[in-house]
Design an enzyme around this catalytic site. Structure first.
Site, mmCIF file in Angstrom:
data_model
loop_
_atom_site.group_PDB
_atom_site.id
_atom_site.type_symbol
_atom_site.label_atom_id
_atom_site.label_comp_id
_atom_site.label_asym_id
_atom_site.label_seq_id
_atom_site.Cartn_x
_atom_site.Cartn_y
_atom_site.Cartn_z
ATOM 1 N N GLY A 157 0.830 -1.212 0.000
ATOM 2 C CA GLY A 157 0.000 0.000 0.000
ATOM 3 C C GLY A 157 0.859 1.254 0.000
ATOM 4 O O GLY A 157 0.555 2.239 -0.680
ATOM 5 N N GLU A 191 -1.666 5.913 5.423
ATOM 6 C CA GLU A 191 -0.840 4.693 5.327
ATOM 7 C C GLU A 191 0.531 4.867 5.991
ATOM 8 O O GLU A 191 1.542 4.361 5.505
ATOM 9 C CB GLU A 191 -0.734 4.215 3.872
ATOM 10 N N GLY A 192 0.521 5.603 7.098
ATOM 11 C CA GLY A 192 1.753 5.884 7.835
ATOM 12 C C GLY A 192 2.296 7.229 7.423
ATOM 13 O O GLY A 192 2.757 7.410 6.291
ATOM 14 N N SER A 231 4.681 10.728 7.387
ATOM 15 C CA SER A 231 6.134 10.845 7.167
ATOM 16 C C SER A 231 6.900 10.573 8.465
ATOM 17 O O SER A 231 7.967 9.942 8.449
ATOM 18 C CB SER A 231 6.472 12.249 6.644
HETATM 19 C C1 LIG Z 1 -8.432 10.817 3.453
HETATM 20 C C2 LIG Z 1 -8.006 9.724 4.402
HETATM 21 C C3 LIG Z 1 -8.123 8.398 4.008
HETATM 22 C C4 LIG Z 1 -7.762 7.377 4.885
HETATM 23 N N1 LIG Z 1 -7.973 6.074 4.529
HETATM 24 C C5 LIG Z 1 -7.822 5.088 5.459
HETATM 25 C C6 LIG Z 1 -8.252 3.737 5.187
HETATM 26 O O1 LIG Z 1 -8.727 3.425 4.086
HETATM 27 N N2 LIG Z 1 -8.159 2.814 6.180
HETATM 28 C C7 LIG Z 1 -7.641 3.117 7.399
HETATM 29 O O2 LIG Z 1 -7.587 2.231 8.252
HETATM 30 N N3 LIG Z 1 -7.217 4.387 7.699
HETATM 31 C C8 LIG Z 1 -7.318 5.369 6.763
HETATM 32 N N4 LIG Z 1 -6.923 6.667 7.049
HETATM 33 C C9 LIG Z 1 -6.314 6.960 8.347
HETATM 34 C C10 LIG Z 1 -4.828 7.340 8.242
HETATM 35 O O3 LIG Z 1 -4.061 6.212 7.908
HETATM 36 C C11 LIG Z 1 -4.409 7.991 9.575
HETATM 37 O O4 LIG Z 1 -5.052 9.259 9.623
HETATM 38 C C12 LIG Z 1 -2.908 8.131 9.721
HETATM 39 O O5 LIG Z 1 -2.296 6.870 9.862
HETATM 40 C C13 LIG Z 1 -2.519 9.005 10.926
HETATM 41 O O6 LIG Z 1 -3.207 8.589 12.075
HETATM 42 P P1 LIG Z 1 -4.011 9.680 12.963
HETATM 43 O O7 LIG Z 1 -4.849 10.494 12.063
HETATM 44 O O8 LIG Z 1 -4.701 8.934 14.055
HETATM 45 O O9 LIG Z 1 -2.910 10.615 13.562
HETATM 46 P P2 LIG Z 1 -2.054 10.355 14.898
HETATM 47 O O10 LIG Z 1 -1.577 8.953 14.956
HETATM 48 O O11 LIG Z 1 -2.836 10.841 16.063
HETATM 49 O O12 LIG Z 1 -0.802 11.294 14.655
HETATM 50 C C14 LIG Z 1 -0.909 12.723 14.733
HETATM 51 C C15 LIG Z 1 0.427 13.325 14.329
HETATM 52 O O13 LIG Z 1 1.453 12.892 15.238
HETATM 53 C C16 LIG Z 1 2.514 12.281 14.516
HETATM 54 N N5 LIG Z 1 3.045 11.179 15.322
HETATM 55 C C17 LIG Z 1 2.359 10.158 15.875
HETATM 56 N N6 LIG Z 1 3.175 9.350 16.540
HETATM 57 C C18 LIG Z 1 4.425 9.857 16.405
HETATM 58 C C19 LIG Z 1 5.720 9.473 16.869
HETATM 59 N N7 LIG Z 1 5.907 8.386 17.584
HETATM 60 N N8 LIG Z 1 6.786 10.252 16.530
HETATM 61 C C20 LIG Z 1 6.629 11.370 15.793
HETATM 62 N N9 LIG Z 1 5.420 11.797 15.331
HETATM 63 C C21 LIG Z 1 4.339 11.038 15.626
HETATM 64 C C22 LIG Z 1 1.886 11.778 13.236
HETATM 65 O O14 LIG Z 1 2.840 11.623 12.221
HETATM 66 C C23 LIG Z 1 0.900 12.879 12.944
HETATM 67 O O15 LIG Z 1 1.558 13.931 12.291
HETATM 68 C C24 LIG Z 1 -7.241 7.700 6.168
HETATM 69 C C25 LIG Z 1 -7.105 9.048 6.547
HETATM 70 C C26 LIG Z 1 -7.500 10.045 5.692
HETATM 71 C C27 LIG Z 1 -7.404 11.477 6.174
#
Ligand SMILES: Cc1cc2nc3c(=O)[nH]c(=O)nc-3n(C[C@H](O)[C@H](O)[C@H](O)COP(=O)(O)OP(=O)(O)OC[C@H]3O[C@@H](n4cnc5c(N)ncnc54)[C@H](O)[C@@H]3O)c2cc1C
Length: 403
Positions: free
Chosen positions: A243, A364-365, A367
């Site tokens: 992915g 998908e994770g 940066s």
């Molecule tokens: C349009 C869209 C489509 C999507 N499609 C799917 C899908 O089909 N299926 C699915 O399951 N999910 C989906 N997602 C979810 C997406 O994968 C997550 O939003 C993403 O993985 C980030 O998770 P979060 O939003 O909970 O942010 P958080 O995990 O809360 O992170 C917030 C911020 O903190 C940073 N951060 C977190 N932990 C750390 C660390 N240890 N060190 C440094 N920085 C850190 C992150 O990089 C981010 O900038 C989608 C999201 C969007 C907006």
């Protein structure tokens, strides 16, 4: 003619990229602005993806798909994203559903769900929860035995293609004591009582695709379990591996579109009596984007060819997603800048591409998570290197520093 390095496509990839390119020209590009403006899901594009065979591109031939390689998937994804990012996001869900099923589904499950994907009834990937995005191992949705079946309970958020997909691979905790090994994957679908899609996200970009919540309070049988009980997180990570390479390809498409718009505008837009490309402030930025975009193409291509789920492949997938999505950021920024005020206003395509691009650095994770993954892999590899204490090296050199 482009200065960018072109992906060295084989005959299979050329065939499918041509199909994607024709669909772009005839249908997807002309519709892209309307989808964005109205936040409308393009069912007609879904039908075209299915009718052309692109919905089944990554499905094995024995199940009626094209059985194309990941590299062909990358080339098609880059082409679609160059034309209409929202449609490429729909294509991504078709490919991702096929990927998860190829990794983990039984032959009977593959028979059933692949047939649906090929007709446009995608299988969405439902991993993220409030509080379990970057850290999916923290997920709280549960799967508990009930009368010989499984009761799935919980709420997934940000589910790509939510409401448009018929099926959902939902990751739930089946053993609260087993940590990462206590998560399992089940397929649930909108016909199951208690599988409900609600709350569509009003997004900055990719506005022609859909993102929704998925509420689960639903009973499913063992025939819906994907792979082994407790093997869910492994399936999720293996699916995300390819992915992430597909997201890198999506970023390539967005960056290519932005670069083409920026360079063309820079040749035709004049200030102070000459085209703006004659100023190094513009031409040097174009040169940097062209160089980095070429490197991003080569890296993504390499990642697509790296093969099975090895440590090296995981690292390459993270590098490709990280690097390419950040190159796409630079490219869309330059495109808006090259157009000046026009770049900031609708209906200029670069205004839309600028918004469409932002998500490739998050989903998908993010940066940060790619850097975290790579940092851990580097630490693990480096801990196996032979360590030569500096004192020993100094002694061997025959010299003690005494300044
Ligand atoms: C349009 C869209 C489509 C999507 N499609 C799917 C899908 O089909 N299926 C699915 O399951 N999910 C989906 N997602 C979810 C997406 O994968 C997550 O939003 C993403 O993985 C980030 O998770 P979060 O939003 O909970 O942010 P958080 O995990 O809360 O992170 C917030 C911020 O903190 C940073 N951060 C977190 N932990 C750390 C660390 N240890 N060190 C440094 N920085 C850190 C992150 O990089 C981010 O900038 C989608 C999201 C969007 C907006």
């Amino acid at each position: 003619m482009s200065v960018l390095w072109e992906l060295p496509l084989d005959d299979e990839a050329k065939y499918w990229v041509d199909i994607a390119g024709n669909l772009n020209r005839q249908y997807f590009v002309p519709l892209a602005a309307e989808l964005d403006r109205c936040q409308r899901y393009p069912w007609e594009n879904v039908e075209r993806l299915a009718a052309s065979g692109l919905s089944g591109l990554m499905i094995p031939k024995e199940y009626g798909g094209a059985g194309a390689s990941l590299a062909t998937g990358v080339a098609v994804m880059a082409e679609l994203a160059r034309g209409c990012a929202s449609t490429s996001a729909i294509f991504a869900i078709h490919a991702m559903g096929a990927g998860a099923l190829t990794i983990a589904a039984s032959p009977a499950q593959q028979e059933r769900y692949f047939a649906d994907i090929m007709t446009g009834n995608a299988v969405s990937f439902a991993l993220t929860e409030r509080g379990a995005g970057s850290d999916p191992a923290a997920l709280a949705a549960t799967g508990t035995p009930e009368g010989g079946q499984w009761r799935l309970r919980g709420e997934k958020i940000f589910i790509g293609n939510g409401g448009a997909s018929k099926h959902y691979v939902a990751f739930v905790r089946t053993d609260p004591e087993a940590g990462r090994r206590g998560i399992s994957a089940f397929v649930t679908n909108l016909d199951d009582e208690g599988t409900v899609v609600d709350k569509y996200a009003d997004r900055m970009g990719l506005r022609g695709s859909r993102t929704s919540n998925l509420k689960l309070d639903t009973l499913v049988g063992d025939d819906r379990l994907l792979g082994e009980l407790g093997g869910g997180l492994r399936i999720a990570m293996a699916t995300l591996n390819s992915g992430r390479i597909m997201v890198a390809a999506q970023a390539l498409g967005l960056a290519t579109a932005a670069f083409e718009h920026a360079s063309t505008e820079a040749v035709h837009r004049s200030t102070f009596g000459r085209p703006i490309i004659e100023n190094q402030g513009i031409s040097f930025r174009l040169a940097d984007v062209a160089t980095r975009l070429t490197a991003a193409r080569a890296l993504t291509w390499q990642a697509a060819h790296a093969g099975a789920d090895s440590r090296q492949t995981r690292a390459l997938a993270s590098m490709a997603k990280l690097f390419t999505s950040e190159v796409a950021h630079e490219a869309v920024d330059l495109a808006v800048q090259a157009y000046g005020g026009d770049g900031y206003c609708k209906p200029n395509p670069v205004e839309r591409i600028y918004r469409d691009q932002r998500i490739v650095e998050i989903f998908e994770g993010s940066s940060e998570i790619q850097r975290l993954t790579l940092g851990r892999a580097i630490a693990e590899a480096a801990s196996k290197h032979i360590y030569e204490p500096l004192e020993r090296a100094s002694a061997a050199y025959g010299h003690e520093a005494n300044w």
